[in-house]
Design an enzyme around this catalytic site. Structure first.
Site, short mmCIF file in Angstrom:
data_model
loop_
_atom_site.label_atom_id
_atom_site.label_comp_id
_atom_site.label_asym_id
_atom_site.label_seq_id
_atom_site.Cartn_x
_atom_site.Cartn_y
_atom_site.Cartn_z
N GLN A 1 0.89 -1.24 -0.13
CA GLN A 1 -0.08 0.03 0.05
C GLN A 1 0.97 1.17 0.04
OE1 GLN A 1 -2.23 -0.69 3.64
NE2 GLN A 1 -0.41 -1.08 4.76
N HIS B 1 -10.39 4.68 18.83
CA HIS B 1 -9.86 3.21 19.53
C HIS B 1 -10.48 2.80 20.64
CE1 HIS B 1 -6.83 4.37 16.06
NE2 HIS B 1 -6.92 2.83 16.16
N ASP C 1 -1.06 0.26 13.33
CA ASP C 1 -0.39 1.61 13.90
C ASP C 1 -0.38 1.30 15.33
OD1 ASP C 1 -2.94 1.61 14.88
OD2 ASP C 1 -3.93 2.86 13.32
N ASP D 1 -0.27 -8.12 11.08
CA ASP D 1 -0.55 -7.09 10.10
C ASP D 1 0.51 -7.38 8.67
OD1 ASP D 1 -1.46 -3.70 10.03
OD2 ASP D 1 0.01 -4.49 8.50
N ASP E 1 -0.19 -12.55 6.11
CA ASP E 1 -1.43 -12.29 5.66
C ASP E 1 -2.65 -13.01 6.56
OD1 ASP E 1 -3.24 -11.83 2.92
OD2 ASP E 1 -3.79 -13.42 4.01
N ALA E 2 -3.59 -12.15 7.05
CA ALA E 2 -4.53 -12.61 8.15
C ALA E 2 -5.24 -13.81 7.69
CB ALA E 2 -5.41 -11.22 8.30
N ASP F 1 -9.54 -4.91 12.71
CA ASP F 1 -9.24 -3.58 12.48
C ASP F 1 -8.76 -3.65 11.03
OD1 ASP F 1 -9.51 -0.95 12.49
OD2 ASP F 1 -7.91 -0.73 13.80
#
Lengths: 552, 505
Positions: free
Chosen positions: B242, B272, B296, B316, B350-351, B368
């Protein structure tokens, strides 16, 4: 170059030596024709020209060993593997499967590299009709059907159902959804397309005077009613003209469909086969639409692996069967183990012939097999490309099946479409093209002559129509030539006597299984014939063996 | 060129003019850059101006040690000013995310530029003084050109250069101007120079370097891109997955992934807190937590407020993301160094693939992911994915899913809810107002009934019992509506999402 000189000599020898010339690449040992072009690397596989050599070599050697087996299956394509699968299920384990190539699978062959798996030929299975009980049972046994809902509708494994977006068509600079042209077409085109589809819907639900579906899969379950079988007497083109279908967009679409499933153009394919394409599939499911398909990155290689996994020890690859002789109480099969250069003979009680019919005159020269001449096969090329992600164009997003309107080939599928991970960095495209400009024999000869560079430039030129910048994105391209990829359901073949004759077992000792016996080269038909021959053998076996009878 | 001995050569005066313009531009660039990257524009600008003038003073002081080969030295200094001034802003942008003591490097580079600039004018005056020009004339003309140049710079910088070229390209541009001055003087006085060959070589090298920088400055920070953001870009990187962009306006830091706002430091606590704390009131004894997405570290920061939690696994995909939020001081201040906490394990995987193979059970799962705006992301909101989650969630466990805006995209929001229900979860939808995002929705999911087991923590800024109760009420315009289930073979959510956001964008 030295290497290609050798190739040419052996190709010529092969033509002279064995008359197997026309067999061409179906018997393809994996030989590399040309290895790389300047920028994009890859290879051409499948164009075989060493068979003649092998036969010559085999007969010059003494017999190394003689083996005995209850059942010998020749060919490890889907029909051969299905036969073995059901033999084993019935408790018959004394059988062997012989495969010419160094890998199994026939038209369900697949490739694999660091990026992932990709098909080398057949790549999907439409969800089967409820009548196709055996296939549905097989899918349930192997967890592709995970259960049945309250109405008895199969629930399909979600990773196997083709993900959205499924199909798109490139027309006039834009990718539309679906393959039926609907973009920028005239009212007349639209009306004709609707009328045609409505007609096909009627055929889909039509039954003959014998109460059977007019068109169904397996094809053997279809009605024998003349009202329908007479469609086999004219070409699809003639039938469409008779029915008043003239729309260019519609004719392109139908031609695309029959090329895709039969490798035979409208002008040659029988109208019965043409209609069968649209009217035979009556699948239903709890979690999918009737026309949905099952697919995997390795294509039907996924199903092939499921069929093979419990009988790997029964399969012998790199075995060339060059003669089959019927004896009074057994069958004698001459085999050449070309890897180890050893000549073997098998004595089998029963044999399943799970290879194309066209080979009968060569392997069983003493048997009458005039009818085999009626079996005609279409040559194909399949190319697997690895690319960097490229601009996939305006309109619908990159899909599983991507077809270019009036393209040279049949478009490409995205082999890694069924992956669930994010950010695929390398795309795997499988490009399909039946070679139909000229008659199969000529096309086959031309195909063998072509180099990797020739194929590369042809394929890139075709893809460039939709993706002007694709050439820069291509990392690698391998091409496979299938000399005899598919049986061609030309006029009169499906409902002709030759196809019936070919299916007759020889003295209950040699049985025939292969999708060419249906005249339609699809997974379901190969499955059907594999299963039917296994059934015959199980019955014969049971008759001679009371113990097993109890088991079945 | 006028050979009249009493007249100051125009070339040298023109040099003064350009040198002055460049000098002021570097100062302005430095001030802008400092307030971009570190916020707090008043003090940053003030510090930079002070530091810059002070450094110029050092330069001027040092000028007295130059006695011989003054023209050589002048050209040398010009080249150095051009080089340092030209590339400072690029260096600062490039190192911003990876260096801890960023501001000292910033101040160091600015002082260096200041020292060189401070040397220029005195050196030039010495050169002129060695000829037989009148001292009065020198002072008057040099300072006139100096101040005119300064005026021009201060007007052109905000009106022309910043809007048309952006910070990095402007730096290169003026670096090139400085080098051209050097080249001109070099050419004109070539015969009088002692080290002309070395200087020629240096000049060409600097000129080519800066020109390349000017041409390829888009690789460092695309101005075309910068102009599409309202705020100033302080970091931009294309990771394998990204485009990561951080912007800053005063003290408000925003993160964008592929141009979609992920948080604004001004109100991210609302987002959050709402994501984490309701989940924690339902989870009986939260010990093992799984966070999917959320690179993040803000969600993890909230989780770490619970002492019962023994381990947090964060999946992530993008290592560039998690590294940025682990290493950059400004960002670790925002997430309170959450990703470096010993309880936290970060896996860049990779989730979907990770969930498929995972055998460990978690007490709570926080999802998220970015909004489902493409087919790849749509898979992470599918019934198949949620079914896989049931093998990862402890029987007593709870899940929360960020589910886009129920106001902007009600069908999308309720589709997530329905899809979760379709695989056998009970759900509890709720939404809160986050000013930067709008009205934002979440869905809690579990096989258990929603019985509050813990109270909200006292030290939260936003979430408490009343707020949570309120957040479960959906007014008419975002009330539940009928949708299909999102599946891999229909990707209906992506379709809803595109339709709904197309309407409001």
């Amino acid at each position: 170059m030295g290497k290609s000189d050798v190739d040419k000599i052996s190709r010529k020898e092969f033509l002279e030596l064995s008359g197997l010339a026309l067999v061409g690449s179906t018997l393809g040992l994996q030989s590399l024709v040309s290895c790389e072009s300047e920028k994009i690397h890859g290879k051409v596989v499948g164009a075989n020209h060493a068979i003649g050599h092998l036969v010559k070599k085999a007969i010059s050697l003494p017999i190394f060993q003689s083996k005995k087996t209850q059942v010998l299956i020749i060919g490890s394509g889907i029909s051969g593997l299905v036969a073995g699968y059901y033999l084993q299920k019935a408790g018959i384990t004394d059988y062997e499967i012989l495969e010419l190539e160094n890998h199994i699978g026939g038209n369900a062959t697949f490739g694999e590299d660091a990026v992932g798996r990709y098909p080398w030929a057949a790549h999907y299975l439409p969800i089967p009709s409820p009548e196709n009980k055996i296939l549905i049972d097989f899918l349930a046994e192997n967890k592709i059907i995970t259960g049945f809902d309250a109405n008895g509708l199969p629930i399909y494994d979600e990773y196997s159902l083709c993900f959205h977006p499924e199909e798109r068509l490139f027309v006039k600079g834009y990718w539309q959804e679906g393959l039926i042209p609907n973009l920028d077409i005239s009212e007349e085109d639209k009306t004709q397309i609707e009328q045609f589809l409505a007609k096909m819907e009627l055929f889909k639900h039509a039954r003959g005077n014998d109460g059977k579906w007019a068109f169904t899969i397996p094809l053997a379950y279809s009605s024998a009613d003349n009202a329908f079988t007479n469609f086999d007497k004219l070409t699809m083109k003639e039938w469409l003209a008779k029915e008043g279908f003239t729309s260019k967009a519609l004719l392109w679409y139908i031609n695309y469909c029959v090329l895709d499933d039969y490798g035979t153009p409208l002008s040659e394919v029988s109208a019965w086969a043409g209609i069968h394409y649209f009217a035979s599939r009556k699948g239903n499911a709890a979690n999918a639409k009737g026309n949905d398909v099952l697919t995997w990155s390795e294509g039907n290689g996924f199903l092939m692996k499921l069929l093979a996994k419990n009988q790997l020890k029964n399969i012998k690859t790199q075995r060339l069967v060059y003669q089959i002789e019927e004896k009074s109480d057994s069958v004698l099969v001459d085999v050449f183990d070309w890897k180890n250069e050893k000549r073997e003979t098998y004595t089998a009680n029963q044999v399943i012939w799970a290879i194309p019919q066209m080979l009968r005159p060569y392997l069983m020269p003493k048997q009458a097999s005039e009818f085999v001449k009626r079996f005609s096969y279409s040559p194909w090329i399949v190319a697997n490309l690895e690319t960097k992600p490229f601009d996939s164009g305006r309109g619908q997003a990159l899909s599983w099946d991507n077809v270019i309107y009036e393209g040279e080939g049949l478009g490409y599928i995205l082999a890694n479409h069924q992956n669930v991970n994010q950010g695929q960095k390398t795309w795997q495209l499988t490009y399909y093209k039946p070679l139909v400009r000229e008659m199969p024999v000529e096309e086959r000869k031309k195909a063998i002559e072509k180099t990797h560079e020739n194929w590369l430039s042809e394929i890139i030129a075709d893809l460039k129509k939709a993706h002007p910048k694709i050439e820069e994105a291509i990392l690698k391209m391998d091409v496979k030539i299938w000399g005899h990829a598919m049986i061609r359901p030309t006029v009169g073949f499906i409902h002709g006597r030759e196809r019936q004759m070919a299916q007759q077992s020889l003295n209950e000792k040699i049985h025939f299984a292969h999708s060419d016996l249906s005249g339609v080269s699809i997974f379901e038909e190969a499955f059907y014939h594999g299963y039917e021959t296994a059934k015959k053998i199980i019955k014969n076996y049971a008759n001679s063996n009371v113990d097993t009878l109890a088991k079945i | 060129m006028d050979k009249n001995a009493t007249k100051i050569p125009f070339l040298l005066l023109f040099s003064v003019f350009l040198v002055a313009t460049c000098g002021l531009i570097y100062e302005l660039i430095a001030g802008t850059l400092a307030s971009y990257l570190m916020g707090d524009s008043i003090s940053q600008f003030s510090i930079i101006i002070g530091l810059y003038l002070f450094s110029m003073g050092i330069g001027s002081f040092c000028s007295k040690y130059f006695d011989e080969n003054l023209l050589d030295w002048f050209i040398q200094i010009e080249l150095l000013v051009g080089l340092v001034g030209g590339i400072t802003s690029s260096i600062l942008f490039i190192i911003f995310n990876s260096v801890e003591s960023f501001q000292w490097i910033l101040y160091g580079l600015i002082s260096l530029t200041g020292i060189f600039v401070g040397l220029e004018i005195p050196l030039l005056m010495q050169i002129l003084n060695q000829s037989n020009f009148g001292f009065k004339d020198i002072i008057s003309k040099v300072f006139t050109f100096d101040y005119v140049g300064a005026l021009l710079a201060s007007i052109l910088f905000p009106l022309v250069f910043m809007p048309k070229m952006g910070l990095i390209r402007t730096s290169f541009f003026f670096g090139i101007l400085n080098t051209l001055v050097a080249l001109l003087v070099l050419y004109h006085y070539s015969k009088e120079l002692k080290y002309r060959t070395t200087l020629w070589l240096q000049a060409f090298f600097v000129f080519i370097l800066l020109t390349l920088g000017f041409i390829f400055s888009d690789k460092i920070l695309s101005w075309a891109e910068a102009s599409t953001y309202d705020e100033k870009i302080i970091f931009a990187k294309t990771s394998p997955y990204q485009r990561i962009v951080l912007t800053r306006q005063d003290n408000n830091i925003k993160l964008f992934l592929n141009r979609n706002l992920q948080f604004s430091s001004f109100d991210e606590y609302r987002y959050h807190e709402a994501l984490i704390h309701p989940l924690m009131t339902f989870t009986k004894n939260p010990e093992k937590i799984l966070v999917l997405g959320g690179g993040d570290g803000m969600a993890v920061r909230e989780l770490l407020k619970y002492t019962s939690i023994k381990s947090i696994t964060l999946i992530d995909l993008d290592a560039d993301m998690t590294n940025l939020f682990r290493k950059n001081e400004m960002l670790t201040r925002l997430n309170q160094n959450a990703l470096n906490n010993i309880k936290v394990k970060v896996l860049n995987q990779d989730a979907f693939l990770w969930i498929k193979q995972n055998k460990i059970l978690f007490d709570a799962i926080v999802i998220d992911f970015p909004d489902p705006n493409n087919f790849a992301l749509g898979k992470l909101y599918s019934n198949t994915f949620y079914r896989e989650l049931t093998h990862t969630l402890a029987p007593e466990g709870f899940i929360v899913v960020q589910s886009t805006s129920p106001f902007m995209a009600p069908k999308s929001y309720w589709c997530v809810n329905k899809t979760l229900q379709s695989v056998g979860f009970k759900t509890l939808p709720y939404h809160v107002y986050v000013p930067s995002f709008g009205d934002w929705g979440y869905v809690l999911a579990s096989k258990q009934a929603f019985i509050s087991r813990n109270v909200f923590q006292r030290n939260l800024r936003f979430m408490n019992d009343e707020t949570f109760k309120q957040s479960q009420f959906f007014p008419k315009d975002m009330a539940q509506r009928a949708t299909e289930i999102n599946k891999l073979n229909n990707q209906i959510l992506v379709q809803y999402f595109e339709e709904e956001w197309a309407k409001v964008m």
